[in-house]
Motif scaffolding. Structure first.
Motif, mmCIF file in Angstrom:
data_model
loop_
_atom_site.group_PDB
_atom_site.id
_atom_site.type_symbol
_atom_site.label_atom_id
_atom_site.label_comp_id
_atom_site.label_asym_id
_atom_site.label_seq_id
_atom_site.Cartn_x
_atom_site.Cartn_y
_atom_site.Cartn_z
ATOM 1 N N LEU A 146 -26.296 -15.456 26.924
ATOM 2 C CA LEU A 146 -24.843 -15.639 26.961
ATOM 3 C C LEU A 146 -24.468 -17.081 26.610
ATOM 4 O O LEU A 146 -23.496 -17.328 25.894
ATOM 5 C CB LEU A 146 -24.310 -15.277 28.367
ATOM 6 N N GLY A 147 -25.248 -18.012 27.070
ATOM 7 C CA GLY A 147 -24.895 -19.427 26.925
ATOM 8 C C GLY A 147 -24.657 -19.870 25.493
ATOM 9 O O GLY A 147 -23.678 -20.554 25.205
ATOM 10 N N GLU A 148 -25.518 -19.446 24.585
ATOM 11 C CA GLU A 148 -25.439 -19.996 23.226
ATOM 12 C C GLU A 148 -25.731 -19.008 22.110
ATOM 13 O O GLU A 148 -25.738 -19.404 20.950
ATOM 14 C CB GLU A 148 -26.431 -21.168 23.089
ATOM 15 N N THR A 149 -26.014 -17.760 22.427
ATOM 16 C CA THR A 149 -26.531 -16.895 21.362
ATOM 17 C C THR A 149 -25.799 -15.585 21.138
ATOM 18 O O THR A 149 -25.679 -15.136 19.997
ATOM 19 C CB THR A 149 -28.015 -16.539 21.648
ATOM 20 N N ALA A 150 -25.370 -14.938 22.208
ATOM 21 C CA ALA A 150 -24.900 -13.557 22.065
ATOM 22 C C ALA A 150 -23.526 -13.473 21.403
ATOM 23 O O ALA A 150 -22.653 -14.298 21.673
ATOM 24 C CB ALA A 150 -24.842 -12.895 23.435
ATOM 25 N N ASP A 172 -31.034 -19.235 27.170
ATOM 26 C CA ASP A 172 -29.724 -19.815 27.477
ATOM 27 C C ASP A 172 -28.950 -18.888 28.402
ATOM 28 O O ASP A 172 -28.213 -18.024 27.964
ATOM 29 C CB ASP A 172 -28.939 -20.063 26.187
ATOM 30 N N ASN A 173 -29.132 -19.079 29.701
ATOM 31 C CA ASN A 173 -28.357 -18.287 30.661
ATOM 32 C C ASN A 173 -26.950 -18.847 30.712
ATOM 33 O O ASN A 173 -26.773 -20.062 30.783
ATOM 34 C CB ASN A 173 -29.024 -18.342 32.038
ATOM 35 N N GLY A 174 -25.978 -17.966 30.686
ATOM 36 C CA GLY A 174 -24.601 -18.440 30.560
ATOM 37 C C GLY A 174 -23.684 -17.964 31.652
ATOM 38 O O GLY A 174 -24.052 -17.152 32.513
ATOM 39 N N VAL A 175 -22.487 -18.509 31.630
ATOM 40 C CA VAL A 175 -21.449 -18.132 32.576
ATOM 41 C C VAL A 175 -20.205 -17.808 31.748
ATOM 42 O O VAL A 175 -19.980 -18.410 30.699
ATOM 43 C CB VAL A 175 -21.227 -19.278 33.600
ATOM 44 N N MET A 176 -19.436 -16.803 32.184
ATOM 45 C CA MET A 176 -18.317 -16.342 31.350
ATOM 46 C C MET A 176 -17.124 -15.936 32.203
ATOM 47 O O MET A 176 -17.264 -15.188 33.168
ATOM 48 C CB MET A 176 -18.775 -15.151 30.504
ATOM 49 N N LEU A 177 -15.959 -16.418 31.795
ATOM 50 C CA LEU A 177 -14.713 -16.053 32.475
ATOM 51 C C LEU A 177 -13.759 -15.408 31.478
ATOM 52 O O LEU A 177 -13.671 -15.847 30.321
ATOM 53 C CB LEU A 177 -14.043 -17.298 33.072
#
Ligand SMILES: Cc1cc2nc3c(=O)[nH]c(=O)nc-3n(C[C@H](O)[C@H](O)[C@H](O)COP(=O)(O)OP(=O)(O)OC[C@H]3O[C@@H](n4cnc5c(N)ncnc54)[C@H](O)[C@@H]3O)c2cc1C
Ligand SMILES: Cc1cc2nc3c(=O)[nH]c(=O)nc-3n(C[C@H](O)[C@H](O)[C@H](O)COP(=O)(O)OP(=O)(O)OC[C@H]3O[C@@H](n4cnc5c(N)ncnc54)[C@H](O)[C@@H]3O)c2cc1C
Lengths: 690, 690
Positions: free
Chosen positions: B195-199, B252-257
């Motif tokens: 999620l952080g940088e790729t998807a 890249d583990n991500g956070v999403m709002l």
């Protein structure tokens, strides 16, 4: 309140931790003063508040590269030397305060304090311990920081077995020099901190040969290895850096080879043996073994220090683990919309509280043992009764030989448990738990591998056991009293546990009784096992190797844990302790003792002390003690936690605002796309997938 | 030999490991084929030899920065997709080979294979499992790698308690769209890998609301989050990166709002519930709980996979630990000049061999359990007998719920033991043990926290126990036979251990008997405890929380370890196994069983199965089994070790040339002075030292 403490013992702002704080059965400030002591507290906070204002100690936003880390650590070490938190005059007055300095700085950044200690202090005490007047000027240069040093004992091929070191130092009468040589790569000195990129000088251990070709065994030398102007290696010295490690990466551990490298005669640290100008070996010790023992003796100080370092790590981890567990809510009763803090779950308590107990037990233990150690050093300086001194020395060695292993393992296991207890967020670097785990890991290995070291305590106990067998008192040989109960071994071994309710196990004395039985039983069975093997004509070395797993090892552990308990009970029996503090400390001690005692179940049942069902009540006691300690857990943490700056954890901050800190951390990374975004969208070349 | 294997099963060059190799009681090549299987072996070696030639997979000389690591991992994942080691047609024929692919690549670099799996495979199976025809074109786009995805279930505030997720998706009839919204930071989706940088796309779980305001619970959607041309976040979506982690830093583990973010109606993965154009909710499931269960069911596949990942890590660590111990010499008999390899010491064997046993037990277990799992999937596709399917499903869930925790813990503890067993050199990054520890650690947490997950197995057992209490057979509910022995619970609970010699414990059957007793005893006592608490009018949730530490937890563990043993005995009882292999496997199984059984001593004594002295013979058996396995340890490692390229350890290389590899590593760092050497010699400002 004492005005000096007003700024240190501040109330916490209201927040997610307030409820637990309000429910505590005691005042955390009183506990803080009791368990840490005012002097230590004041000193630690002075250190933290000083460093918090210093940009060199600002937390790094991104992980530094190895190279950046090395330079930063050097700068920090230099800064620390300038701050001089423990000036020589204070050190003489209150030498035990040094542990507090090391713990306070270490909780912030281990590499910088380890680097500083190795550059100066560690080597200075080695020179004091092993050198003579002729090394005083070197000590002065170290104190003025004109030079910096490292300590080179370990070789690539040998660590634990120090006697087998292969670097040679041959005396050359013609030039009055020692010629250092490294026969091959396995004999290269290695692991020395500061050797890789910083030290100009080194304490080096090498096998000394006199011109007649005689081997006089391992000796220490203080030699120069780099030019103090150009910082180039001196000719004949090759130095490398050991590279990336699992932790402590600010420290430059190095490797060094000598090629017929010449150093002046005076380089030999000659307190216990010297070579005359004419090349004759002279020593006050006739027995080689004893001489080596005496010179390596100065090292045992290191183990006492490592026990404190491990304690500092455990405190850090358990602060994060317990505070986060009190804030983190997950699941709740079917009929409720409110979820419970995970600290409410028995399993979470059972996983964490024994380490909370361990933190207190270790704080108390390292404080009292440091005092013993300092008293021993004083007595040595004053040249007191040599027989008693020898006994104290042997007992201190036996104690430090379990204190370092047990404390470093408790910290290592505690950090891992806390990491897991924080769930996914515990895996973030901002949890602060990663670096604690990485840095603490080294404590299990250096200054003597834990597993090998532990056997030393058992050796000492076996010597005492031979007295017991001859019905002689062990008292003269355990002046610190750590094994005094062996004098009652006979009756202890006949005793049986009569407890059948869980409440009875709330008494630390009940646990101590069981522990003393375990030690006596393991000691007897180890002695019997050794006898049995020797009767089969096995040599002592081989016999011992056959008794490591289920004899030596659990014996040393049980002996160590028993002393942990005894020292805690000494505190509990102090009539000056406020009743509220005593009550909670008692529960904490009982929980620590009970959880660890369960690991000795085989000794307790095999020895006949436990009946088949005894452990059931003990398990229930553990569950109940967890429940009992729950309302006090946060206050117990508040009383030992480092400052928020030193802790540096989004999950463990004293304000309990876990989510706000996580949000702040991630806010800085809210972004649109990485620099290399075009590579993500690379048109696929094939239509298949893995 | 089979020509396909000639290149793979090559003899080792003579060297420091030769002596142990020559003394082995069996041929390692036969063992290798037996335990790994030819197909897996060939595939793994194809992967390793391919990647060894590819510069993108060359080992990094220095640790990459986070940014470099991310890009490198992306490039590797893309490369892996192109290599396509497991083309779709092979996957259909031999689905179990996927584990071998993941293990082989993972032993080299976990981040790249985890990234690849999450980008495509993991999400493709989610779409198959939870979506319908209308999602096929998305599956095709994923397969063509036009888009890449991530899987967003976890939120900042909730992980384990999936039901409490707070991201909302409200259906808007006017525009035929779902409106995604994140009420606050705690509801932000997080931890999703890629999620952080790729998807560009994401499977997102959110609480579905129909226009009438009704809450239909958690549902999964497949939505686009970034522009596939510009890679900018779509308007209404904010994405951040979670930053540095304890391991797996290539991912890249991500956070999403979401801020009132609109997605088409078709985004809903509508296999188990849908919203009509007019805004009505329609579902084949009447019970909300069941619907959620069915859609989360697809996740249990992940746990089966993680058990293999943990196994791969354990194999890597134990290879390093045991090979190094066979080369490393330290100490020796008094009268000898030769030092012993540390593998000769009982303590070292006792510390390492149980993990060697665990590696074999887990290889065998994950292979056989993967087969069960695939059979279940086949049966589901073929819509076989639904009652049996439901039972299989529940049992598979119970098994995967201990398999992931027990295997990830065995790996975590095994890596730590191996790290310490390698002494100082184990602390060097080139030991290879640091990254295994860091990466494996995540296995303890994701796809269900170990401690919470473990309770699921106990829940299943307690359901079976109510049958036992009603004297009904459990057979229909344990079609895989993992708990079939509960049908004999009554007689098991009456049995007593009659063994009194250590030799008797060499029989895995003896251990199995003891284990089955432990399970029955713990099950009975857990059921009794629950009954007792419920009788006190405690609700089930609270009662269970009072029985976690000494009931649920040991029960699940004992049940799991019993199945490990049962599966190993199935292998041992295979008449086709060569006798030499059977003999050593039997000892290995016994050692694994005996060491772990010791942890259940309290259940065995409290239940009356063990007499006070029974455990003494068991301990002796463990010592003897270690001694017995010593000559075979290296051959046992050779049969499971990854290629030297994948292992990438100076200490664990198959040639045993530890010191040569260390020398090569350090040679590159032999140098004169660091760039910043002038800072080292900074003139001191004060004359004091710390
Ligand atoms: C971060 C770090 C910093 C260091 N700094 C310094 C420094 O500044 N100066 C310095 O001189 N050294 C330093 N060292 C080296 C350190 O002191 C040694 O690594 C340590 O003494 C262990 O020795 P070893 O590595 O040779 O282990 P080994 O002795 O090789 O041990 C390997 C394994 O064998 C086992 N073993 C060995 N003997 C026995 C036995 N008889 N019975 C049973 N098991 C046995 C051990 O338990 C261990 O598991 C440092 C090390 C580290 C990791
Ligand atoms: C590297 C990594 C990658 C990940 N990738 C993804 C991903 O791609 N997509 C995704 O959606 N998620 C992902 N996750 C998130 C992961 O699934 C969660 O972290 C995991 O499910 C655990 O949940 P948690 O973090 O909320 O732990 P919590 O539930 O908060 O657990 C905290 C602690 O409380 C304890 N606890 C909780 N409930 C109970 C109870 N009832 N009784 C006793 N103890 C209890 C637990 O044992 C644990 O010790 C990832 C996590 C990591 C570390």
């Amino acid at each position: 309140m004492d005005p000096e403490l007003q700024d240190i013992l501040k109330d916490f702002p209201p927040g997610p931790l307030s409820e637990y704080r309000n429910n505590a059965s005691f005042n955390w400030k009183d506990m803080c003063l009791l368990i840490q002591g005012k002097d230590a507290l004041v000193l630690k906070h002075k250190i933290w508040s000083t460093l918090e204002k210093d940009p060199v100690f600002a937390h790094c936003a991104t992980k530094p590269t190895l190279k950046e880390n090395r330079l930063l650590t050097l700068q920090r070490a230099q800064k620390l030397a300038e701050y001089n938190f423990m000036p020589a005059k204070n050190l003489l007055q209150k030498p035990e305060m040094l542990d507090s300095v090391v713990m306070a700085i270490g909780q912030l950044d281990w590499s910088s304090i380890v680097k500083l200690q190795l550059l100066y202090n560690f080597v200075i005490s080695a020179l004091y311990g092993m050198g003579t007047e002729r090394h005083f000027k070197e000590i002065q240069r170290l104190m003025r920081r004109e030079i910096g040093a490292c300590f080179c004992l370990t070789e690539i091929g040998h660590g634990t077995n120090t006697k087998a070191m292969r670097t040679t130092a041959k005396f050359d009468v013609k030039t009055q020099e020692f010629v250092f040589h490294t026969p091959d790569f396995q004999a290269a000195k290695c692991w020395a901190g500061n050797l890789g990129e910083t030290a100009t000088h080194a304490v080096v251990f090498a096998t000394l040969y006199t011109p007649d070709g005689e081997n006089h065994g391992l000796h220490a030398f203080f030699i120069q290895i780099r030019d103090t102007q150009t910082f180039e290696n001196l000719p004949g010295v090759s130095i490398g850096d050991m590279g990336e490690k699992l932790g402590l990466n600010g420290v430059d551990n190095g490797v060094m080879l000598f090629d017929q490298f010449r150093v002046p005669r005076a380089a030999l640290l000659n307190r216990t043996g010297d070579v005359s100008e004419s090349g004759l070996y002279v020593s006050p010790f006739k027995d080689k073994k004893k001489r080596l023992g005496a010179s390596l003796g100065t090292l045992s100080a290191g183990r006492v220090g490592i026990a404190s370092m491990a304690t500092a790590n455990l405190i850090k981890a358990i602060t994060v683990g317990i505070r986060y567990s009190a804030v983190r809510r997950q699941f709740g009763p079917e009929d409720s919309n409110v979820e419970l803090p995970v600290l409410e779950y028995q399993l979470q308590q059972w996983r964490l509280f024994p380490y909370l107990g361990a933190a207190y037990v270790l704080i108390n233990f390292t404080r009292t043992f440091r005092k013993d150690f300092i008293e021993m050093q004083m007595a040595m300086m004053n040249k007191e009764d040599p027989d008693r001194l020898a006994s104290v020395g042997a007992e201190v060695h036996a104690i430090s030989s379990f204190a370092k292993p047990l404390s470093s393992w408790l910290a290592q296991q505690g950090v891992q448990e806390c990491r897991e207890a924080c769930g996914g967020h515990g895996y973030l670097a901002v949890s602060g738990l990663g670096s604690v785990r990485e840095d603490n890991d080294a404590n299990c290995t250096y200054e003597g591998d834990n597993n090998v070291l532990l056997q030393q305590s058992a050796n000492w106990l076996l010597n005492l056991w031979s007295l017991v067998q001859r019905r002689q008192s062990v008292a003269p040989y355990t002046p610190l009293g750590s094994a005094i109960y062996l004098d009652s071994a006979e009756s202890i071994l006949k005793s049986k546990c009569k407890l059948d309710t869980s409440q009875q196990w709330f008494e630390p004395q009940a646990l101590l009784d069981a522990y003393q039985f375990a030690v006596c039983h393991l000691l007897r069975s180890t002695a019997n096992r050794m006898q049995q093997l020797m009767d089969q004509k096995m040599d002592a070395f081989t016999a011992k190797n056959q008794a490591q797993a289920y004899h030596y090892r659990p014996l040393s552990i049980a002996y160590g844990e028993t002393l942990f308990l005894m020292r805690m009970m000494r505190l509990l029996n102090d009539p000056n302790i406020p009743e509220q503090l005593r009550a909670v400390l008692k529960s904490l001690t009982a929980l620590f003792g009970a959880t660890n005692l369960m690991k000795h179940l085989s000794a307790l049942t095999q020895g006949g002390y436990f009946q088949s069902n005894t452990s059931a009540a003990l398990q229930t006691a553990i569950e109940q003690l967890c429940e009992k300690l729950k309302p006090d857990a946060i206050a117990l943490i508040d009383a030992v936690a480092p400052s928020d700056f030193a802790l540096n954890s989004a999950l463990g901050h004293s304000d309990g605002q876990v989510y706000r800190h996580l949000e702040e951390h991630m806010a800085s990374s809210m972004k649109t796309r990485p620099d290399w975004w075009q590579q993500v969208l690379l048109p696929p070349k094939k239509t298949s997938h893995l």
